[in-house]
Design an enzyme around this catalytic site. Structure first.
Site, short mmCIF file in Angstrom:
data_model
loop_
_atom_site.label_atom_id
_atom_site.label_comp_id
_atom_site.label_asym_id
_atom_site.label_seq_id
_atom_site.Cartn_x
_atom_site.Cartn_y
_atom_site.Cartn_z
N HIS A 26 66.59 131.49 16.27
CA HIS A 26 67.48 131.88 15.17
C HIS A 26 68.88 131.92 15.76
O HIS A 26 69.23 132.85 16.49
CB HIS A 26 67.05 133.26 14.63
CG HIS A 26 67.88 133.74 13.50
ND1 HIS A 26 67.65 133.39 12.19
CD2 HIS A 26 68.98 134.56 13.47
CE1 HIS A 26 68.54 133.99 11.40
NE2 HIS A 26 69.36 134.70 12.16
N ARG A 78 67.75 134.88 2.32
CA ARG A 78 67.83 136.16 3.03
C ARG A 78 69.13 136.19 3.85
O ARG A 78 70.09 136.83 3.47
CB ARG A 78 66.58 136.32 3.92
CG ARG A 78 66.37 137.74 4.44
CD ARG A 78 67.20 138.06 5.67
NE ARG A 78 66.84 137.26 6.83
CZ ARG A 78 67.53 137.26 7.97
NH1 ARG A 78 68.60 138.03 8.10
NH2 ARG A 78 67.16 136.50 8.97
N THR A 107 71.84 136.43 18.05
CA THR A 107 72.42 137.15 16.92
C THR A 107 73.94 137.01 16.83
O THR A 107 74.51 137.11 15.76
CB THR A 107 72.02 138.64 17.03
OG1 THR A 107 70.60 138.69 17.13
CG2 THR A 107 72.45 139.46 15.84
N HIS A 114 88.85 100.42 9.74
CA HIS A 114 87.45 100.85 9.62
C HIS A 114 86.79 100.15 8.43
O HIS A 114 85.68 99.63 8.52
CB HIS A 114 87.36 102.36 9.37
CG HIS A 114 87.67 103.17 10.59
ND1 HIS A 114 87.00 104.31 10.91
CD2 HIS A 114 88.59 103.00 11.56
CE1 HIS A 114 87.48 104.82 12.04
NE2 HIS A 114 88.46 104.03 12.44
N HIS A 142 73.00 131.84 15.66
CA HIS A 142 74.23 132.05 14.89
C HIS A 142 75.33 131.14 15.41
O HIS A 142 75.28 130.62 16.53
CB HIS A 142 74.62 133.54 14.95
CG HIS A 142 73.93 134.31 13.86
ND1 HIS A 142 74.54 134.60 12.68
CD2 HIS A 142 72.66 134.78 13.77
CE1 HIS A 142 73.69 135.25 11.89
NE2 HIS A 142 72.53 135.37 12.53
N HIS A 156 61.70 139.80 4.92
CA HIS A 156 62.27 140.42 6.11
C HIS A 156 62.02 141.92 6.03
O HIS A 156 62.01 142.49 4.93
CB HIS A 156 63.79 140.16 6.10
CG HIS A 156 64.39 139.95 7.44
ND1 HIS A 156 65.68 140.32 7.73
CD2 HIS A 156 63.89 139.40 8.56
CE1 HIS A 156 65.95 140.00 8.98
NE2 HIS A 156 64.88 139.43 9.52
N ARG A 201 56.11 137.67 12.32
CA ARG A 201 57.10 137.29 13.34
C ARG A 201 57.80 138.56 13.81
O ARG A 201 58.20 139.39 13.00
CB ARG A 201 58.14 136.35 12.71
CG ARG A 201 59.28 135.98 13.65
CD ARG A 201 60.41 135.30 12.88
NE ARG A 201 61.07 136.22 11.97
CZ ARG A 201 61.84 135.85 10.95
NH1 ARG A 201 62.06 134.58 10.69
NH2 ARG A 201 62.42 136.76 10.18
#
Ligand code: COA
Ligand code: ZN
Length: 387
Positions: A206, A16, A171, A301, A208, A76, A137
């Site tokens: 959620h 989605r 968001t 290393h 971002h 959704h 939800r």
């Protein structure tokens, strides 16, 4: 870490949110293959798409929902009965309904807060009435930049209407751990406020990745008691995307002991599938999955890692079914060359010979190439013939 939730649910939204990456689209048969792998890995919720977007997406959601996966398959939906109808026709067991609660945004929908919250409640009640065992939800979009009072009002009404989960959406990737805008405090405060109203929906986060802090914020939310974390393969999603699934799972399993039932060794296969069909390469230095994630290069290393990989690794590659590797280039030293000669079964263990090989390896490396074991064999043959 007193408030750590012992078991967290994981939601993958590659199909989605991931498809909101410009240019990314997965055919139905690829979507099914991705969903099957997510299911094998042990994801709890697979967000399969937003059926209102196209008929083909609706069909894909229906196909995935019909596979009787162990994972809950979700869709959704906007806060519209029409979107709910389409989603439920697909047979999903989970439905994410979103709607903003910031007054400024709502004016663009010609709505006041009360009217918007009424619409949200009605749509949730409608969905629950149609399918009582549906997990719903509600996401107040851009929650963290909206008025907290509005979020509490909408979240409470949504919970009263039957929402089982409230998702806190960062968001725009706005939150920063350790500042006054942090998800730990936000989730703690939200849970407290809901508890005061005798409401205890599960809290999802959620996050971002606009500031590159999506994972840090998700873990902040988790430490404050969020019970569901959203992620996607390669962090695919709108703009800079969201939390990367593989890194999230590795950290939750390795560092938080949050789950012991996940098949992380399937992650590389999943990532290569998504990379191939999204057309987006996995960067070589991508944590956990990238080609170089467990490759030692510089001589110092490599020499120490050959004695004990933990000298230069804090994550065991076997957690995702991978192995440490040694790269040969201009940064190599004699230890790396000797180790690699042993790998190809070279019998000449003479130090002077190894030094000549090292010189050649550095020469090739300076042209911007690594010497793999096949090329090493050519170098060995060439230099052997010279002597
Ligand atoms: N709940 C209800 N309605 C919403 C909404 C929400 N959460 N968010 C946006 N809307 C409405 C807008 O008001 C607008 O409707 P209007 O044109 O009647 O004012 C519409 O949804 C979005 O605008 P637009 O994209 O121009 O409308 P459209 O009808 O041409 O297409 C989609 C709608 C959903 C099919 C199309 O935008 C699409 O394919 N989107 C991809 C999925 C998406 O946007 N996801 C966001 C995830 S956060
Ligand atoms: Zn998103």
């Amino acid at each position: 870490m007193g408030s750590v939730t012992p078991k967290v649910s994981l939601l993958d939204t590659t199909l989605r949110e991931g498809e909101q990456t410009p240019g990314v689209y997965f055919d139905v048969h690829i979507k099914v293959a991705i969903a099957d792998l997510l299911n094998e890995i042990g994801l709890d919720i697979i967000e399969a798409g937003h059926p209102a977007v196209t008929d083909e997406i609706q069909h894909a959601v229906e196909e995935i929902a019909g596979r009787n996966l162990h994972a809950r398959v979700g869709a959704h939906a906007r806060s519209l009965k029409a979107d709910v109808d389409l989603a439920l026709e697909c047979g999903v067991q989970f439905l994410g309904i979103f709607y903003c609660v910031a007054e400024e945004r709502l004016t663009h929908h010609s709505k006041g807060l009360t009217q918007a919250v009424e619409q949200i409640s009605q749509v949730i009640s409608y969905a629950k009435a149609l399918k009582p065992d549906l997990v719903v939800r509600y996401t107040p979009e851009d929650a963290v930049r909206s008025s907290f009072e509005n979020v509490i009002f909408a979240a409470s009404e949504a919970a009263h209407a039957g929402a089982d989960v409230i998702s806190i959406a960062d968001t725009t990737g706005f939150m920063i751990p350790g500042t006054k805008h942090n998800l730990y405090d936000y989730v703690s405060r939200l849970k407290d406020e809901l508890a005061k109203r005798s409401l205890s929906p599960r809290i999802a986060v959620h996050c971002h990745n606009d500031r590159g802090l999506a994972l840090a914020n998700a873990l902040d939310g988790y430490r404050a008691g969020a019970e569901i974390i959203d992620a996607s393969v390669m962090g695919l999603g709108e703009r800079a995307g969201i939390v990367d699934l593989a890194i999230l799972l590795a950290v939750l399993v390795n560092d938080f002991n949050a789950r012991d039932d996940l098949r992380l060794n399937k992650l590389p296969e999943l990532y290569h599938l998504v990379s191939k069909y999204s057309g987006l390469p996995i960067p070589v230095n991508f944590p956990v999955i990238g080609e170089n994630a467990f490759t030692h290069c510089a001589g110092v290393h490599t020499q120490a890692a050959l004695k004990n990989p933990l000298h230069y690794q804090s994550l065991d590659p076997s957690i995702v079914g991978r192995k440490s590797k040694i790269a040969l280039d201009h940064m190599s030293g004699l230890s790396a060359v000797r180790y690699s000669l042993d790998q190809i079964g070279e019998e000449n263990t003479d130090r002077a010979f190894a030094l000549r090989i090292l010189e050649k390896v550095k020469e090739v490396g300076q042209r911007g190439r690594t010497v793999d074991l096949t090329e090493l064999k050519y170098i060995v043959r060439y230099l052997s013939e010279q002597s």
